[in-house]
Scaffold this motif. Structure first.
Motif, short mmCIF file in Angstrom:
data_model
loop_
_atom_site.label_atom_id
_atom_site.label_comp_id
_atom_site.label_asym_id
_atom_site.label_seq_id
_atom_site.Cartn_x
_atom_site.Cartn_y
_atom_site.Cartn_z
N GLU A 15 40.45 29.31 -23.57
CA GLU A 15 41.32 30.39 -23.09
C GLU A 15 41.06 30.75 -21.63
N HIS A 54 42.87 28.28 -19.65
CA HIS A 54 44.31 28.52 -19.78
C HIS A 54 44.78 29.70 -18.92
N TRP A 55 44.06 30.82 -19.00
CA TRP A 55 44.49 32.05 -18.34
C TRP A 55 44.17 32.12 -16.86
N THR A 56 43.16 31.37 -16.39
CA THR A 56 42.78 31.46 -14.97
C THR A 56 43.16 30.24 -14.15
N VAL A 100 43.64 38.52 -15.86
CA VAL A 100 43.82 37.91 -17.18
C VAL A 100 44.29 38.98 -18.16
N PRO A 101 44.91 38.57 -19.27
CA PRO A 101 45.41 39.57 -20.23
C PRO A 101 44.27 40.39 -20.85
N PHE A 103 42.65 38.96 -23.97
CA PHE A 103 41.66 37.91 -23.77
C PHE A 103 40.31 38.52 -23.42
#
Length: 201
Positions: free
Chosen positions: A40, A43-45, A91-92, A95
């Protein structure tokens, strides 16, 4: 001139498209806590695997909603000295909650030693193995895009498609030159159609 490419010499994609990114994220969420959070964060960064392995609890801002990453590409300042460059990537919050629960980030930040100890104590090779295994489980076909680099390029494409200004994508991805980031503006297929649809609207 940037040498970064989004296709190989035979025209095959070097990035994950939106559907593949979604499938990867869904498959990642079925993994153990360590493997899930590692996948994750990539994916997010959009960070490089070697950069992810340097992230410590001290670089996770649970309140500000960012993760600070040290850019590992060598850069020199005006005097020719190598300089250290950090970038903070939003990031969300979901997360960050997952990261905190899985790795006790909040508690680790209270400890001088644990705060600066990398969250993922594994090698780059092991990271590559984890990411490619999760991609296989996600049903992503074998090809040059099924790799950590494909995930990083997918982040750049996704950000561009969704209207994030190129200078911001450049900052988040740690590119020294905007010309490198501009390659993502050459997105094709559904990604390019999505951009065109927004233009026509």
């Amino acid at each position: 001139m940037s040498e970064m490419r989004l296709h190989d010499t035979t025209g095959r994609r070097l990035y994950l498209n939106a559907e593949e990114r979604d499938s990867f994220l869904a498959a990642a969420r079925r993994q153990t806590a360590r493997d899930r959070t590692l996948c994750e964060v990539l994916h997010w960064t959009g960070c490089r695997p070697s950069e992810a392995l340097e992230i410590t609890p001290a670089r996770v801002d649970l309140f500000g909603g960012t993760i600070t990453i040290r850019s590992l590409k060598k850069r020199k300042d005006a005097s020719g000295q190598q300089k250290v460059v950090f970038r903070s990537v939003p990031v969300p919050p979901e997360f960050l909650d997952t990261l905190d629960i899985a790795h006790a980030i909040r508690e680790a930040q209270k400890s001088r030693k644990r705060a600066v100890t990398p969250i993922w104590d594994i090698s780059r090779v092991r990271t590559w193995q984890i990411v490619t295994r999760v991609m296989e489980e996600a049903g992503i076909p074998d090809g040059p895009n099924r790799s950590p680099k494909g995930l990083r390029h997918g982040f750049g494409i996704n950000a561009t498609v969704n209207g994030v200004p190129l200078h911001m994508v450049q900052k988040w991805m740690g590119h020294a030159q905007l010309s490198t980031t501009a390659v993502y503006a050459d997105a094709v297929g559904k990604e390019e159609q999505h951009i065109a649809t927004r233009m026509w609207g």
